[in-house]
Write a protein that holds these residues in place. Structure first.
Motif, PDB file in Angstrom:
ATOM      1  N   GLY A 251       2.479   9.010  -2.868  1.00 40.61           N
ATOM      2  CA  GLY A 251       2.313   7.915  -3.809  1.00 40.61           C
ATOM      3  C   GLY A 251       3.383   6.847  -3.724  1.00 40.61           C
ATOM      4  O   GLY A 251       3.364   5.887  -4.505  1.00 40.61           O
ATOM      5  N   ALA A 252       4.311   6.977  -2.770  1.00 40.63           N
ATOM      6  CA  ALA A 252       5.416   6.025  -2.678  1.00 40.63           C
ATOM      7  C   ALA A 252       5.021   4.790  -1.878  1.00 40.63           C
ATOM      8  O   ALA A 252       4.174   4.851  -0.979  1.00 40.63           O
ATOM      9  CB  ALA A 252       6.625   6.695  -2.025  1.00 40.63           C
ATOM     10  N   TYR A 253       5.654   3.664  -2.222  1.00 42.17           N
ATOM     11  CA  TYR A 253       5.531   2.454  -1.420  1.00 42.17           C
ATOM     12  C   TYR A 253       6.669   2.427  -0.394  1.00 42.17           C
ATOM     13  O   TYR A 253       7.724   3.052  -0.616  1.00 42.17           O
ATOM     14  CB  TYR A 253       5.605   1.218  -2.310  1.00 42.17           C
ATOM     15  CG  TYR A 253       4.402   1.016  -3.200  1.00 42.17           C
ATOM     16  CD1 TYR A 253       3.256   0.395  -2.703  1.00 42.17           C
ATOM     17  CD2 TYR A 253       4.400   1.463  -4.522  1.00 42.17           C
ATOM     18  CE1 TYR A 253       2.133   0.217  -3.503  1.00 42.17           C
ATOM     19  CE2 TYR A 253       3.287   1.286  -5.330  1.00 42.17           C
ATOM     20  CZ  TYR A 253       2.162   0.662  -4.819  1.00 42.17           C
ATOM     21  OH  TYR A 253       1.052   0.498  -5.622  1.00 42.17           O
TER      22      TYR A 253
ATOM     23  N   ARG B  70       0.836  -1.199   0.000  1.00 40.59           N
ATOM     24  CA  ARG B  70       0.000   0.000   0.000  1.00 40.59           C
ATOM     25  C   ARG B  70       0.871   1.250   0.000  1.00 40.59           C
ATOM     26  O   ARG B  70       1.909   1.305   0.661  1.00 40.59           O
ATOM     27  CB  ARG B  70      -0.924   0.020   1.225  1.00 40.59           C
ATOM     28  CG  ARG B  70      -1.972  -1.074   1.208  1.00 40.59           C
ATOM     29  CD  ARG B  70      -2.940  -0.915   2.350  1.00 40.59           C
ATOM     30  NE  ARG B  70      -3.659   0.364   2.295  1.00 40.59           N
ATOM     31  CZ  ARG B  70      -4.509   0.773   3.225  1.00 40.59           C
ATOM     32  NH1 ARG B  70      -4.742   0.002   4.285  1.00 40.59           N
ATOM     33  NH2 ARG B  70      -5.139   1.923   3.113  1.00 40.59           N
ATOM     34  N   ARG B  71       0.445   2.243  -0.739  1.00 43.10           N
ATOM     35  CA  ARG B  71       1.147   3.515  -0.754  1.00 43.10           C
ATOM     36  C   ARG B  71       0.974   4.188   0.607  1.00 43.10           C
ATOM     37  O   ARG B  71      -0.069   4.047   1.259  1.00 43.10           O
ATOM     38  CB  ARG B  71       0.608   4.412  -1.868  1.00 43.10           C
ATOM     39  CG  ARG B  71       0.741   3.803  -3.255  1.00 43.10           C
ATOM     40  CD  ARG B  71       0.139   4.711  -4.314  1.00 43.10           C
ATOM     41  NE  ARG B  71       0.006   4.042  -5.602  1.00 43.10           N
ATOM     42  CZ  ARG B  71       0.961   3.997  -6.522  1.00 43.10           C
ATOM     43  NH1 ARG B  71       2.127   4.593  -6.287  1.00 43.10           N
ATOM     44  NH2 ARG B  71       0.769   3.362  -7.667  1.00 43.10           N
TER      45      ARG B  71
END
Length: 329
Positions: free
Chosen positions: A160-162, A113-114
């Protein structure tokens, strides 16, 4: 007294015990009679060796002690008794009134999940029913704000990063953002700097310190240097039992319990003559703590009374100490 009054503790713990069953059917305490208070703006350090019961104490404050563990005693958060609450009640408290920064950020974050979705979910879950709280835009803006407060550069883009796309230091900042996004009254930080280098450690401690005007902080650590840098008071624990409780500066510069003195002697220090002195022997394992003083088998100051009677935690000058033969001032 109004539990929300300025001079009331945010957290009041009395006689906390956490038991687990042993192979022979006994219920063995891993936390055995801890009592302490924390006020808003105060940082309390819970220190001791591995296996001292520090993490289990922290988990009990969020209703996260794994089954079949049994928690007893009183846990009052802003006047509300937490002990004995059911899981549904805990969901209304955990993350909003009390939140935790875990030791391992990579395993504490969902890898698929982001980070933005994790933060948004935390906001929406705890503000359901408030006007505008279910608005995705409202939750997103609060999430971005929390990332910025945690010192993450370009927070809107980082949403928006994992987790695997972030460095260890940034992941730990995300954990702090998750813990503080709902501005809880109490933050529990369990070894939050263990996997970080000295520079990142200092940055994480600065972030936690910045939250103190709004929250109370319980820092779980085995690192006395980290405790000295952040904490106002220290509670030293051994085998799940309290050993020494007092102002951090006094405890670290003039320890009165032999265990505290031994911990300090085992820490390498620049400019100090002589090599560090490891504490002889081993801490008692699960179910092995003696009924008298648990530290007596390793203590250079132990007397016969130490081996027969458990010492109570009693006032001694500027602190509380559980010892029959304390270190002289």
């Amino acid at each position: 007294m109004d539990p929300g009054a300025e001079d009331s503790p945010v957290l009041g713990v009395r006689g906390l015990r956490v038991h687990f069953p042993s192979a022979d059917g006994r219920w063995v305490p891993v936390v055995d009679g801890l009592s302490f208070e924390i006020r808003r703006g105060e940082a309390l350090g819970l220190v001791g060796e591995s296996g001292a019961g520090k993490t289990m104490t922290a988990l009990s404050l969020l209703g996260l002690v794994p089954p079949p563990g049994h928690v007893s005693g009183s846990l009052r958060l802003r006047g509300r008794e937490l002990a004995g609450m059911g899981e549904r009640e805990w969901w209304s408290v955990r993350g909003r009134e009390v939140a935790m920064v875990f030791q391992d950020a990579l395993s504490g974050l969902n890898p698929v999940r982001r980070i933005g979705s994790l933060l948004e979910e935390a906001v929406r879950r705890h503000y359901e029913g408030f006007p505008g709280a279910l608005s995705r835009g409202w939750a997103r803006e609060r999430a971005v704000e929390a990332l910025a407060e945690a010192g993450i550069p370009e927070p809107r883009e980082r949403m928006g990063a994992y987790p695997h796309q972030l460095s260890g230091g940034l992941r730990q900042r995300v954990m702090i953002a998750l813990a503080t996004v709902n501005r809880p009254a109490l933050i529990v930080a369990d070894e939050p700097t263990t996997a970080l280098d000295a520079t990142l450690q200092a940055q994480v401690l600065d972030l936690l310190r910045a939250r103190l005007p709004l929250s109370a902080l319980l820092l779980v650590t085995h690192d006395l240097g980290v405790a000295a840098a952040l904490c106002d008071r220290l509670l030293v624990v051994y085998a799940g039992r309290p050993a020494e409780d007092g102002p951090a500066e006094q405890v670290l510069t003039a320890p009165r319990h032999p265990y505290t003195a031994a911990l300090l002697a085992a820490v390498p220090r620049l400019g100090r003559g002589g090599a560090p002195r490891p504490i002889p022997g081993q801490a008692p394992g699960f179910g092995e703590a003696p009924p008298a003083c648990a530290f007596a088998p390793r203590c250079e100051r132990a007397i016969e009374h130490c081996r027969r009677v458990r010492p109570p935690l009693e006032p001694l000058d500027d602190r509380l100490v559980a010892c029959w033969n304390p270190v002289p001032p």
